[in-house]
Design a protein around this motif. Structure first.
Motif, PDB file in Angstrom:
ATOM      1  N   VAL A  32       0.742  -1.100  -0.043  1.00 53.68           N
ATOM      2  CA  VAL A  32       0.103   0.180   0.050  1.00 53.68           C
ATOM      3  C   VAL A  32       0.811   1.147   0.069  1.00 53.68           C
ATOM      4  O   VAL A  32       0.672   2.133  -0.847  1.00 53.68           O
ATOM      5  N   LEU A  33       1.984   1.152   0.883  1.00 50.93           N
ATOM      6  CA  LEU A  33       2.891   2.495   0.914  1.00 50.93           C
ATOM      7  C   LEU A  33       3.762   2.539  -0.643  1.00 50.93           C
ATOM      8  O   LEU A  33       3.938   3.545  -0.808  1.00 50.93           O
ATOM      9  N   GLY A  34       3.815   1.278  -1.104  1.00 47.77           N
ATOM     10  CA  GLY A  34       4.546   1.390  -2.465  1.00 47.77           C
ATOM     11  C   GLY A  34       3.612   1.950  -3.492  1.00 47.77           C
ATOM     12  O   GLY A  34       3.964   3.085  -4.146  1.00 47.77           O
ATOM     13  N   VAL A  35       2.510   1.903  -3.396  1.00 49.58           N
ATOM     14  CA  VAL A  35       1.323   2.465  -4.296  1.00 49.58           C
ATOM     15  C   VAL A  35       1.288   4.142  -3.943  1.00 49.58           C
ATOM     16  O   VAL A  35       1.482   4.936  -4.898  1.00 49.58           O
ATOM     17  N   ALA A  36       1.529   4.531  -2.697  1.00 54.04           N
ATOM     18  CA  ALA A  36       1.456   5.827  -2.255  1.00 54.04           C
ATOM     19  C   ALA A  36       2.823   6.492  -2.766  1.00 54.04           C
ATOM     20  O   ALA A  36       2.714   7.722  -3.310  1.00 54.04           O
TER      21      ALA A  36
END
Length: 429
Positions: free
Chosen positions: A388-392
């Protein structure tokens, strides 16, 4: 064999890379500065492991052990913001020497047996606070030491050595703390600071202060300094990426547990990022010319988060290490280009202040990112939290990339134009 695809295995590529690195290493002052920073980083990471072991052994509290580690990081943010201007008002070499001497003394006191825990934590905080002005002086002076055409290569080599020092410090810290004692690690850290001060005195030329006159208030002109042009905005925005990309390091332990791996894999996961950065910067060192960094920066900014997204569906341990290392490689390349460009775009009279503020924001972003990753990892699985933080991270990268392209359209490649832009009238006093 393509240059980008199999370049690492190409003997000609390796030879060209070594020649480029050898060229910057011929600079005596650069050798001195990069060697002292490598020593200091190694000692710092040794002492972080030692402090964690020392505090936990004395208190049995994981929370207090974590608090001690936080004290090695967070005060540096305040130090960079409040004291980075010292690197412009005083000779930068003198600032580096003074900080190293003071930190050598502080760490030596920390190693005294039976030191009260409250005093130990206070000394750790003061030592961390002083890294702010040291980093500001060091980064600003590097821009004076290296010619503009060698600065990108020098920063890449500096990044490789710094990551290698972190890797060794983390790997050896636990071994030395258990085989000898945590105090032995602290004494060794103190010695690295003292040796660094001596090397700087004898090997780095003393230059006059970049700016004279009364001290400015810490917050005066900060916005214009870091936000005055599109090129500065691009570089400064990139310092916030640690909010998202620090997740693998923060969640290494729960990620290993979630994959059913033994505890020794926690160290492998942590080290994967440093190893990826070393390899990535070695490759970038071959392509460090400003004409290439014009398109490498936005690509690296966008690509840094993409490998982390794949972690949500990967269970193979080796693949996990590769993905984390790949993301860290792009992050390191983006950081080197941003730091190189930012240093050139800042007026010399405030370069130390600007670099100190940017470094503080980078440190704060990673600290807050680690905290956010921990909270998110408790709500969902660690692997999904990292994804999720990679997407962000990939979405956020549109901001610095957009400003970089805007700067390229207005004045040409920011990395290439940095020296010329820095010579123009400054946006701030």
């Amino acid at each position: 064999m393509t240059e980008n695809g199999s370049a690492v295995a190409n003997p000609a590529f390796i030879l060209r890379s070594l020649l480029l690195f050898g060229l910057v290493l011929r600079n005596r002052e650069f050798r001195a500065m990069v060697s002292t920073e490598t020593l200091s980083v190694f000692g710092d990471f040794l002492s972080r492991v030692a402090l964690a072991v020392l505090v936990f052994t004395r208190t049995g509290s994981a929370g207090l052990s974590g608090f001690a580690i936080a004290l090695t990081l967070l005060p540096a943010v305040a130090g960079g913001f409040l004291l980075s201007g010292i690197a412009d008002r005083h000779p930068r070499r003198d600032v580096m020497v003074a900080v190293n001497v003071v930190r050598a003394a502080l760490v030596a006191v920390m190693a005294v047996p039976g030191l009260p825990l409250s005093l130990l934590c206070g000394l750790v905080a003061v030592s961390s606070f002083l890294t702010g002005p040291y980093a500001a002086a060091n980064l600003a002076l590097l821009r004076d030491v290296l010619p503009a055409e060698q600065y990108g290569t020098g920063m890449a080599l500096r990044g490789m050595l710094s990551n290698g020092s972190q890797f060794l410090g983390l790997a050896l810290g636990g071994l030395l703390a258990s085989a000898l004692s945590p105090a032995a690690c602290l004494w060794l850290d103190s010695a690295t600071f003292a040796l660094a001060a001596s090397i700087i005195v004898h090997r780095v030329v003393r230059r006059p202060a970049a700016r004279s006159g009364p001290a400015r208030r810490p917050g005066a002109g900060v916005f214009d300094l870091v936000w005055g042009t599109a090129g500065r905005r691009a570089a400064f925005l990139s310092t916030f990426t640690g909010l998202f990309l620090a997740a693998p390091l923060a969640l290494a332990a729960p990620l290993a547990a979630g994959l059913g791996l033994p505890s020794r894999w926690v160290g492998f996961i942590m080290a994967a990022g440093a190893a990826g950065a070393i390899v990535g910067l070695a490759i970038f060192g071959r392509f460090a010319g400003a004409e290439r960094s014009g398109w490498v920066f936005p690509v690296a900014a966008a690509a840094a988060g993409l490998p982390l997204i794949a972690l949500a569906g990967v269970r193979e341990p080796v693949a996990v290490l590769v993905l984390i290392g790949l993301g860290e490689a792009f992050w390191a390349i983006m950081t080197v280009i941003a730091a190189s460009s930012f240093a050139g775009l800042l007026p010399d009279a405030q370069r130390g202040r600007g670099m100190g503020i940017a470094g503080s924001v980078n440190t704060a972003a990673q600290g807050l990112g680690a905290l956010a990753a921990g909270v998110l990892g408790d709500l969902i699985t660690p692997a999904v939290a990292i994804a999720v933080l990679g997407v962000a991270a990939a979405l956020f990268a549109l901001l610095p990339a957009g400003q970089w392209w805007r700067a390229s359209g207005e004045r040409g490649n920011p990395a290439d134009r940095a020296p010329a832009l820095a010579a123009q009238p400054a946006a701030v006093d």
